[in-house]
Scaffold this motif. Sequence first.
Motif, PDB file in Angstrom:
ATOM      1  N   LYS A  91      44.486  27.434  67.571  1.00  0.00           N
ATOM      2  CA  LYS A  91      44.821  28.294  66.427  1.00  0.00           C
ATOM      3  C   LYS A  91      43.739  29.337  66.268  1.00  0.00           C
TER       4      LYS A  91
ATOM      5  N   GLU B  11      50.296  17.994  67.156  1.00  0.00           N
ATOM      6  CA  GLU B  11      49.649  17.449  65.973  1.00  0.00           C
ATOM      7  C   GLU B  11      50.627  17.400  64.808  1.00  0.00           C
ATOM      8  N   SER B  12      50.190  16.835  63.716  1.00  0.00           N
ATOM      9  CA  SER B  12      51.049  16.772  62.535  1.00  0.00           C
ATOM     10  C   SER B  12      51.184  18.158  61.909  1.00  0.00           C
TER      11      SER B  12
ATOM     12  N   ALA C  61      50.831  18.878  58.780  1.00  0.00           N
ATOM     13  CA  ALA C  61      49.736  19.067  57.833  1.00  0.00           C
ATOM     14  C   ALA C  61      48.465  19.545  58.540  1.00  0.00           C
ATOM     15  N   LYS C  62      48.188  18.979  59.705  1.00  0.00           N
ATOM     16  CA  LYS C  62      46.998  19.395  60.443  1.00  0.00           C
ATOM     17  C   LYS C  62      47.174  20.801  60.999  1.00  0.00           C
ATOM     18  N   TYR C  63      48.367  21.104  61.494  1.00  0.00           N
ATOM     19  CA  TYR C  63      48.644  22.424  62.066  1.00  0.00           C
ATOM     20  C   TYR C  63      48.452  23.528  61.017  1.00  0.00           C
ATOM     21  N   THR C  64      48.847  23.247  59.791  1.00  0.00           N
ATOM     22  CA  THR C  64      48.774  24.259  58.723  1.00  0.00           C
ATOM     23  C   THR C  64      47.508  24.124  57.860  1.00  0.00           C
ATOM     24  N   SER C  65      46.582  23.289  58.272  1.00  0.00           N
ATOM     25  CA  SER C  65      45.410  23.001  57.430  1.00  0.00           C
ATOM     26  C   SER C  65      44.582  24.242  57.132  1.00  0.00           C
TER      27      SER C  65
ATOM     28  N   LYS D   3      43.924  26.158  53.276  1.00  0.00           N
ATOM     29  CA  LYS D   3      42.628  26.441  52.651  1.00  0.00           C
ATOM     30  C   LYS D   3      42.715  27.639  51.724  1.00  0.00           C
TER      31      LYS D   3
END
Length: 271
Positions: free
Chosen positions: A18, A200-201, A203-207, A211
């Motif tokens: 990313k 990945e999940s 949630a992790k992808y969009t973490s 933010k």
Amino acid sequence: MSVLSSLPLMQKSLLTTKYYKEVTSMLRIAICDDHPEELEVNSEYIREYLDTHTLEAEIKEFSHPDKILTTIETESFHLYILDIVMPMVSGIELGKEIRRIDREAQIIYATTEPQFALQAYAASPINYLVKPINKAQLFDTLTLAISKADLAEEQTYAVKTADSLRVIKLSEIVCCEYRNHTVLFFLSNGEEVQSRTIRESFAKYTSLILKDRHFLQCHTAFVVNLRRVERFAKDSFTLCGGKIIPIAVKQYAAVRDTYMDYLMARGSSND
């Protein structure tokens, strides 16, 4: 110097899962007035203000409210200067529509009709100026409006698609949806960008996106841009354009509290 730092930007980007950065956002100003001579005067005053304060800005002039209504479907501005008495759509209705789409833009009314001042506040303007415009008063209002505009950082997010790398401004993302091991990005111009298959999940992808205080995960498969929310209900968000995003039952209380905190923070920043 590392091998990575010596590579061209696109190659470096492709080596990362990313890509997320912050860039300076140029001030964007929209002026709408159906009287050409007054539109010109407002533009001249604003350019004089910008020159005096050594500021750069993109200024767009609109002579009819229909034109600006069409434009804001795909473009956004930090600051709007609107006449009130205009054909077809009044400046008050125009301001309400702008506010529906963008809760954080700064609106200044400039009109010959002081009697509409109370009605105008439905669009939460930063000031209501009566023509002929007093230049000093306009300059003071511009200083206040620009101080409240979110110019310092414009976040971008890079999405690996099946055949390319797309760098998207966070402000242009309406929502994200997890679907069949990919993520769909719905953009304000109506475009949809689909990522490659992710391992990945969601949630992790969009973490990194989460933010940013404007984004909220309201469901295991959805992230919404709170700037694009038009209506909040117990089971869903309705976004500008009518798209409905579900809220997970077990997350409702947390989502409600986060959304209320966001609205309170936004409100206090416009005081």
